[in-house]
Design a protein around this motif. Structure first.
Motif, short mmCIF file in Angstrom:
data_model
loop_
_atom_site.label_atom_id
_atom_site.label_comp_id
_atom_site.label_asym_id
_atom_site.label_seq_id
_atom_site.Cartn_x
_atom_site.Cartn_y
_atom_site.Cartn_z
N MET A 1 6.35 5.22 62.42
CA MET A 1 5.61 3.94 62.68
C MET A 1 4.57 4.41 63.82
SD MET A 1 7.64 1.63 65.58
CE MET A 1 8.42 2.66 66.53
N SER A 2 3.28 3.93 63.26
CA SER A 2 2.03 4.16 64.29
C SER A 2 1.82 3.24 65.42
CB SER A 2 1.12 4.51 63.30
OG SER A 2 0.69 3.30 62.47
N ALA A 100 6.13 -2.36 63.48
CA ALA A 100 7.41 -2.81 63.95
C ALA A 100 6.94 -3.77 65.11
CB ALA A 100 8.14 -1.51 64.42
N PHE A 101 8.28 -4.39 65.48
CA PHE A 101 8.16 -5.55 66.89
C PHE A 101 9.28 -5.33 67.60
CE2 PHE A 101 6.54 -7.29 62.72
CZ PHE A 101 5.11 -7.63 63.28
N PHE A 126 7.39 -9.73 54.76
CA PHE A 126 7.09 -8.20 55.02
C PHE A 126 8.29 -7.59 55.47
CE2 PHE A 126 5.31 -9.67 59.31
CZ PHE A 126 6.37 -9.74 59.91
N GLU A 127 8.23 -6.10 55.40
CA GLU A 127 9.69 -5.50 55.73
C GLU A 127 9.10 -4.43 56.86
OE1 GLU A 127 10.97 -3.27 52.27
OE2 GLU A 127 11.82 -5.06 51.40
N LYS A 128 9.34 -5.06 58.17
CA LYS A 128 9.01 -4.55 59.28
C LYS A 128 10.51 -4.78 60.25
CE LYS A 128 4.23 -5.22 59.05
NZ LYS A 128 2.88 -5.94 59.64
N LEU A 176 14.11 1.71 65.49
CA LEU A 176 12.96 1.08 64.79
C LEU A 176 12.28 1.96 63.93
CD1 LEU A 176 11.05 -1.05 67.60
CD2 LEU A 176 12.53 -1.99 65.85
N GLU A 177 12.26 3.37 64.16
CA GLU A 177 11.92 4.45 63.34
C GLU A 177 12.68 4.57 62.15
OE1 GLU A 177 10.57 7.62 66.06
OE2 GLU A 177 8.19 6.82 65.75
#
Length: 193
Positions: A1-2, A100-101, A126-128, A176-177
């Protein structure tokens, strides 16, 4: 995740815990090299988060509509400030820049933004990953209601599980990661949205 898009209050709220958590998340993001994407304001928890990212040597990208710039709430010390023509453009721009959110404590706008991207992920646009930083129990009742929605069969358990809930900034980033999209039938693709 950047990059992580964070939705949070333009107010500091009633408890100092909220600002402490925003500062902690910003510090953790900078330490891990995660770029902040957020609503671009200098006030409330939004300003606390951006300032913490910048103080830690990280990058902070704000996306804000011209109307809010005109009200003098834009943060002009960011790595980048993107000015949009509308709130709709703002949300699309933030979504396109994020891997990510996450949501910290905030009001109706915070929830609306989070629920929109969570819905997009559920629909397969999307896949986030999406998550909540549950500071001082702020989101306890919401998490309970989401569980109720799943129990009442308005939300699939796999989709309910798509929203991570964590108590600390590091635990949220870790969740999230390591997130993986559930294996459920996609209803709609990005080209159809």
């Amino acid at each position: 995740m950047s990059s992580l898009c964070v939705f949070l209050g333009s107010s500091r709220g009633a408890r100092p815990d909220y600002a402490d958590a925003a500062h902690g998340l910003g510090t953790a993001m900078a330490a891990r090299g995660i770029r902040l994407v957020y609503g671009g304001a200098s006030i409330g928890l939004m300003g606390v988060l951006a300032d913490a990212v910048l103080a830690g040597g990280g990058e902070a990208v704000g996306v804000i509509p011209q109307a809010l710039v005109d009200h003098e709430v834009a943060h002009h010390g960011l790595t980048q400030l993107v000015i949009t023509g509308s709130m709709h453009e703002r949300k699309a721009e933030m979504a396109s820049r994020a891997d990510a959110f996450a949501a910290l404590p905030g009001g109706v706008g915070t929830l609306e933004e989070l629920f929109e991207v969570w819905t997009w992920s559920q629909l397969g646009i999307f896949e986030k990953p999406c998550g909540l930083l549950n500071v001082a129990g702020y989101y306890d009742q919401l998490a309970g209601f989401l569980d109720h929605m799943a129990a009442e069969k308005f939300v699939r358990p796999q989709h309910r599980g798509m929203l991570a809930v964590a108590e600390t900034p590091d635990a949220l980033i870790d969740a999230l990661e390591t997130w993986q999209a559930p294996l459920v039938e996609k209803w709609i693709g990005l080209e159809q949205s």
